[in-house]
Write a protein that holds these residues in place. Structure first.
Motif, PDB file in Angstrom:
ATOM      1  N   GLN A   1       0.839  -1.204   0.000  1.00 20.09           N
ATOM      2  CA  GLN A   1       0.000   0.000   0.000  1.00 20.09           C
ATOM      3  C   GLN A   1       0.871   1.250   0.000  1.00 20.09           C
ATOM      4  OE1 GLN A   1      -2.605  -0.736   3.457  1.00 20.09           O
ATOM      5  NE2 GLN A   1      -4.319  -0.635   2.010  1.00 20.09           N
ATOM      6  N   TRP A   2       1.904   1.259   0.854  1.00 19.93           N
ATOM      7  CA  TRP A   2       2.810   2.405   0.939  1.00 19.93           C
ATOM      8  C   TRP A   2       3.516   2.622  -0.406  1.00 19.93           C
ATOM      9  CZ3 TRP A   2       7.975   3.500   0.378  1.00 19.93           C
ATOM     10  CH2 TRP A   2       8.413   4.716   0.895  1.00 19.93           C
ATOM     11  N   GLN A   3       3.958   1.535  -1.034  1.00 19.87           N
ATOM     12  CA  GLN A   3       4.626   1.640  -2.332  1.00 19.87           C
ATOM     13  C   GLN A   3       3.687   2.200  -3.391  1.00 19.87           C
ATOM     14  OE1 GLN A   3       6.264  -2.280  -3.094  1.00 19.87           O
ATOM     15  NE2 GLN A   3       7.163  -2.309  -1.055  1.00 19.87           N
ATOM     16  N   ASN A   4       2.442   1.740  -3.391  1.00 20.56           N
ATOM     17  CA  ASN A   4       1.468   2.260  -4.359  1.00 20.56           C
ATOM     18  C   ASN A   4       1.159   3.737  -4.114  1.00 20.56           C
ATOM     19  OD1 ASN A   4       1.073   0.007  -6.013  1.00 20.56           O
ATOM     20  ND2 ASN A   4      -0.334  -0.904  -4.545  1.00 20.56           N
ATOM     21  N   GLN A   5       1.046   4.132  -2.857  1.00 21.21           N
ATOM     22  CA  GLN A   5       0.814   5.538  -2.542  1.00 21.21           C
ATOM     23  C   GLN A   5       1.989   6.404  -2.982  1.00 21.21           C
ATOM     24  OE1 GLN A   5       0.122   5.322   1.680  1.00 21.21           O
ATOM     25  NE2 GLN A   5      -2.011   4.680   1.434  1.00 21.21           N
ATOM     26  N   THR A   6       3.197   5.897  -2.785  1.00 18.99           N
ATOM     27  CA  THR A   6       4.392   6.632  -3.203  1.00 18.99           C
ATOM     28  C   THR A   6       4.437   6.769  -4.718  1.00 18.99           C
ATOM     29  OG1 THR A   6       5.594   5.864  -1.254  1.00 18.99           O
ATOM     30  CG2 THR A   6       6.923   6.662  -3.108  1.00 18.99           C
ATOM     31  N   PHE A   7       4.143   5.687  -5.430  1.00 14.43           N
ATOM     32  CA  PHE A   7       4.116   5.737  -6.895  1.00 14.43           C
ATOM     33  C   PHE A   7       3.071   6.746  -7.376  1.00 14.43           C
ATOM     34  CE2 PHE A   7       2.527   4.372 -11.042  1.00 14.43           C
ATOM     35  CZ  PHE A   7       3.709   4.278 -11.764  1.00 14.43           C
ATOM     36  N   THR A   8       1.901   6.714  -6.780  1.00 16.86           N
ATOM     37  CA  THR A   8       0.826   7.636  -7.159  1.00 16.86           C
ATOM     38  C   THR A   8       1.244   9.082  -6.898  1.00 16.86           C
ATOM     39  OG1 THR A   8      -0.859   5.966  -6.768  1.00 16.86           O
ATOM     40  CG2 THR A   8      -1.582   8.265  -6.716  1.00 16.86           C
ATOM     41  N   ALA A   9       1.882   9.328  -5.760  1.00 15.45           N
ATOM     42  CA  ALA A   9       2.330  10.685  -5.449  1.00 15.45           C
ATOM     43  C   ALA A   9       3.406  11.161  -6.422  1.00 15.45           C
ATOM     44  CB  ALA A   9       2.851  10.744  -4.006  1.00 15.45           C
ATOM     45  N   LEU A  10       4.334  10.270  -6.762  1.00 22.11           N
ATOM     46  CA  LEU A  10       5.417  10.655  -7.674  1.00 22.11           C
ATOM     47  C   LEU A  10       4.926  10.928  -9.090  1.00 22.11           C
ATOM     48  CD1 LEU A  10       8.198   8.154  -6.573  1.00 22.11           C
ATOM     49  CD2 LEU A  10       8.181  10.636  -6.245  1.00 22.11           C
ATOM     50  N   THR A  11       3.843  10.291  -9.478  1.00 21.43           N
ATOM     51  CA  THR A  11       3.335  10.436 -10.847  1.00 21.43           C
ATOM     52  C   THR A  11       1.998  11.193 -10.874  1.00 21.43           C
ATOM     53  OG1 THR A  11       2.269   8.257 -10.728  1.00 21.43           O
ATOM     54  CG2 THR A  11       4.512   8.345 -11.646  1.00 21.43           C
ATOM     55  N   ALA A  12       1.713  11.917  -9.810  1.00 20.54           N
ATOM     56  CA  ALA A  12       0.415  12.593  -9.674  1.00 20.54           C
ATOM     57  C   ALA A  12       0.124  13.578 -10.798  1.00 20.54           C
ATOM     58  CB  ALA A  12       0.335  13.304  -8.325  1.00 20.54           C
ATOM     59  N   THR A  13       1.150  14.177 -11.363  1.00 21.15           N
ATOM     60  CA  THR A  13       0.919  15.169 -12.425  1.00 21.15           C
ATOM     61  C   THR A  13       0.898  14.543 -13.816  1.00 21.15           C
ATOM     62  OG1 THR A  13       3.286  15.653 -12.619  1.00 21.15           O
ATOM     63  CG2 THR A  13       1.997  16.991 -11.045  1.00 21.15           C
ATOM     64  N   TRP A  14       1.081  13.243 -13.895  1.00 23.01           N
ATOM     65  CA  TRP A  14       1.121  12.552 -15.184  1.00 23.01           C
ATOM     66  C   TRP A  14      -0.294  12.231 -15.656  1.00 23.01           C
ATOM     67  CZ3 TRP A  14       5.426   8.316 -15.366  1.00 23.01           C
ATOM     68  CH2 TRP A  14       6.647   8.863 -14.964  1.00 23.01           C
ATOM     69  N   PRO A  15      -0.488  12.207 -16.945  1.00 22.41           N
ATOM     70  CA  PRO A  15      -1.777  11.712 -17.449  1.00 22.41           C
ATOM     71  C   PRO A  15      -1.944  10.238 -17.046  1.00 22.41           C
ATOM     72  CG  PRO A  15      -0.537  12.813 -19.196  1.00 22.41           C
ATOM     73  CD  PRO A  15       0.391  12.683 -18.021  1.00 22.41           C
ATOM     74  N   PRO A  16      -3.181   9.821 -16.768  1.00 26.63           N
ATOM     75  CA  PRO A  16      -3.402   8.426 -16.328  1.00 26.63           C
ATOM     76  C   PRO A  16      -2.809   7.386 -17.271  1.00 26.63           C
ATOM     77  CG  PRO A  16      -5.397   9.706 -16.029  1.00 26.63           C
ATOM     78  CD  PRO A  16      -4.415  10.591 -16.756  1.00 26.63           C
ATOM     79  N   GLN A  17      -2.872   7.627 -18.576  1.00 25.19           N
ATOM     80  CA  GLN A  17      -2.320   6.655 -19.522  1.00 25.19           C
ATOM     81  C   GLN A  17      -0.804   6.535 -19.366  1.00 25.19           C
ATOM     82  OE1 GLN A  17      -3.500   7.150 -23.599  1.00 25.19           O
ATOM     83  NE2 GLN A  17      -2.177   5.515 -24.311  1.00 25.19           N
ATOM     84  N   ASP A  18      -0.110   7.654 -19.134  1.00 26.62           N
ATOM     85  CA  ASP A  18       1.338   7.606 -18.910  1.00 26.62           C
ATOM     86  C   ASP A  18       1.669   6.845 -17.630  1.00 26.62           C
ATOM     87  OD1 ASP A  18       1.627   9.093 -21.196  1.00 26.62           O
ATOM     88  OD2 ASP A  18       2.334  10.916 -20.191  1.00 26.62           O
ATOM     89  N   ARG A  19       0.906   7.116 -16.568  1.00 28.71           N
ATOM     90  CA  ARG A  19       1.126   6.429 -15.290  1.00 28.71           C
ATOM     91  C   ARG A  19       0.931   4.921 -15.479  1.00 28.71           C
ATOM     92  NH1 ARG A  19      -2.756   8.512 -11.394  1.00 28.71           N
ATOM     93  NH2 ARG A  19      -1.391  10.306 -11.351  1.00 28.71           N
ATOM     94  N   HIS A  20      -0.130   4.554 -16.174  1.00 28.97           N
ATOM     95  CA  HIS A  20      -0.422   3.139 -16.416  1.00 28.97           C
ATOM     96  C   HIS A  20       0.692   2.481 -17.244  1.00 28.97           C
ATOM     97  CE1 HIS A  20      -2.648  -0.517 -17.270  1.00 28.97           C
ATOM     98  NE2 HIS A  20      -2.356  -0.341 -18.546  1.00 28.97           N
ATOM     99  N   GLN A  21       1.125   3.165 -18.296  1.00 29.64           N
ATOM    100  CA  GLN A  21       2.170   2.601 -19.160  1.00 29.64           C
ATOM    101  C   GLN A  21       3.485   2.450 -18.412  1.00 29.64           C
ATOM    102  OE1 GLN A  21       1.517   1.564 -22.485  1.00 29.64           O
ATOM    103  NE2 GLN A  21       3.379   0.482 -21.969  1.00 29.64           N
TER     104      GLN A  21
END
Length: 156
Positions: free
Chosen positions: A122-142
């Motif tokens: 959960q912590w790792q996913n939250q960190t990833f989401t925070a680091l890529t928060a400004t990215w478009p969802p498709q970029d984050r997913h890719q």
């Protein structure tokens, strides 16, 4: 540095330097934060490493040993043994005699170990989401897809 070397470093398809810049940046910074938040102790990151290694190794092996954990963590046998000993004492792992070879130990996650693993993910996913928060969802997913592919290819 020659112009060819500078151009190679600036080439956006050359991911090696960027990958290692990220590894250098995160290798020390996440330790105290994750350990404090997940174990309540800033110096117990080895417990997180131990449960992650046992969990990951279980995807590829029916029996997890000290040697397996050593391989997954990039440590020698004695270093992995100390980390495992501490994780057993903390209640995150059990260490039982191997059914195949009584000289070896077979490692398993306990209920608290599974809880720590879940909290770690959960912590790792939250960190990833925070680091890529400004990215478009498709970029984050890719990017997540490529990271998982790389980790899977390395079997880590």
């Amino acid at each position: 540095m020659s112009n060819d070397q500078a151009d190679q470093q600036q080439d956006p398809t050359n991911g090696g330097p960027a990958l290692f810049r990220l590894v250098r940046f995160w290798s020390r910074r996440w330790i105290n934060t994750a350990s404090q938040e997940l174990t309540g102790e800033p110096r117990h990151v080895q417990h997180i490493l131990a449960v992650e290694a046992v969990h990951t190794a279980a995807k590829h092996s029916t029996e997890i040993t000290v040697g397996t954990v050593a391989h997954h963590l990039g440590l020698d046998h004695s270093g992995a043994s100390r980390i495992i000993r501490d994780a057993v004492e903390a209640g995150y792992l059990t260490r039982l005699p191997s059914p195949q070879d009584r000289r070896r130990a077979s490692l398993h996650l306990t209920d608290p170990g599974h809880s720590l693993l879940h909290a770690s993910h959960q912590w790792q996913n939250q960190t990833f989401t925070a680091l890529t928060a400004t990215w478009p969802p498709q970029d984050r997913h890719q990017f997540a897809t490529y990271l998982n592919r790389l980790a899977d290819d390395l079997s880590v």
